[in-house]
Design a protein around this motif. Structure first.
Motif, PDB file in Angstrom:
ATOM      1  N   LYS A 182       0.858  -1.186   0.624  1.00 38.45           N
ATOM      2  CA  LYS A 182       0.082  -0.065   0.419  1.00 38.45           C
ATOM      3  C   LYS A 182       1.271   1.228  -0.116  1.00 38.45           C
ATOM      4  CE  LYS A 182      -1.553  -0.256   4.010  1.00 38.45           C
ATOM      5  NZ  LYS A 182      -1.800  -2.467   4.417  1.00 38.45           N
ATOM      6  N   ARG A 218      10.014  -4.326  11.951  1.00 37.17           N
ATOM      7  CA  ARG A 218       8.830  -3.999  13.029  1.00 37.17           C
ATOM      8  C   ARG A 218       8.645  -4.667  14.059  1.00 37.17           C
ATOM      9  NH1 ARG A 218       5.484  -0.670   8.592  1.00 37.17           N
ATOM     10  NH2 ARG A 218       3.504  -1.748  10.089  1.00 37.17           N
ATOM     11  N   ARG A 220      -9.853   1.426   7.696  1.00 37.86           N
ATOM     12  CA  ARG A 220      -9.413   0.167   7.931  1.00 37.86           C
ATOM     13  C   ARG A 220     -10.082  -1.106   8.889  1.00 37.86           C
ATOM     14  NH1 ARG A 220      -2.716  -0.290   7.846  1.00 37.86           N
ATOM     15  NH2 ARG A 220      -2.567  -1.990   8.907  1.00 37.86           N
TER      16      ARG A 220
END
Ligand code: AMP
Length: 230
Positions: free
Chosen positions: A8, A154, A82
């Motif tokens: 995205k 992450r 979302r």
């Protein structure tokens, strides 16, 4: 919209560059908010690190603030709305800011590829360059080729968090896409994100041309970085 790992942000950034659009990168805005030593920052951090979606009231606040700082006339929402309770706030923000919704694009990816993309992802702590230990490793493990800084994994890209994020996507984000498909079928598109990013970007450009972005081109991309039609 799209599954975690569908690209995205990568696609939105290329698009923002070629269209002089502003991108509202929800995940990144929340990560920035989470390192502030405020009460809401600490709460957001907790959700991000556990791979859960951040409660809608925090999300809407950061998006509202980000919209107020935009000056371009095209905005790409990356990762918003979302989940179902963000649909109404999305339409309220649309009304408040007098937006026209031009396209809703869902990037589709199998969970096998998503897992490899996410667990292998490494991001430069300084320049933000993104690598992948399976598909696009840096020359020297753990170090950015561009600026020699440390590469980070992450916390929400660990394998157990990835499983959870994919489950959340199927259960909470897919219904949002279905909502748009049902209520605005002419503007809602599904694009396969299995292929290399250049090809995914090309498919996204084709979708945008269908909804009237006939100006989509490479005009603003630096030499060698063009992906659109010439
Ligand atoms: P991303 O960078 O898009 O993978 O998002 C990273 C994380 O930010 C997600 O796993 C969520 O915890 C949070 N996040 C991003 N967008 C939203 C959203 N619209 N609503 C709630 N949480 C979000």
């Amino acid at each position: 919209m799209g599954s975690p790992g569908s690209g995205k942000t990568t696609i939105a950034k290329k698009l923002a560059l070629s269209e002089l659009a502003t991108i509202i990168e929800t995940g990144e805005l929340l990560r920035k908010e989470s390192i502030r030593e405020t009460q809401s920052g600490k709460k957001i951090k907790h959700y991000l690190e556990s791979g859960d979606l951040v409660p809608t009231n925090y999300v809407v606040k950061v998006i509202d603030r980000a919209i107020a700082q935009t000056d371009g006339d095209i905005i790409i929402f990356d990762g918003f709305p979302r989940k179902s309770d963000q649909i109404e706030p999305f339409f309220k923000l649309k009304e408040k800011n007098d937006f026209l919704l031009q396209a809703v694009i869902g990037l589709k990816l199998s969970s096998t590829v998503a897992k490899k993309r996410l667990t292998g992802r490494r991001v430069c702590s300084q320049c933000g360059a993104v690598y992948n230990s399976y598909y696009n490793p840096p020359d020297k493990s753990g170090t950015c080729d561009n600026c020699n800084s440390e590469l980070r994994h992450r916390p929400d890209d660990s394998s157990e968090h990835v499983e959870k994020r994919l489950r959340i996507y199927n259960e909470q984000t897919m219904p949002v896409f279905e909502y748009f498909k049902k209520h605005d079928p002419i503007k809602t598109f599904s694009v396969s994100a299995e292929k290399p990013k250049e090809e995914v970007f090309e498919s996204v450009l084709q979708v945008l041309q269908k909804v009237g972005f006939d100006c989509v081109s490479n005009r603003n991309l630096p030499k060698g970085e063009g992906y659109g039609k010439q």
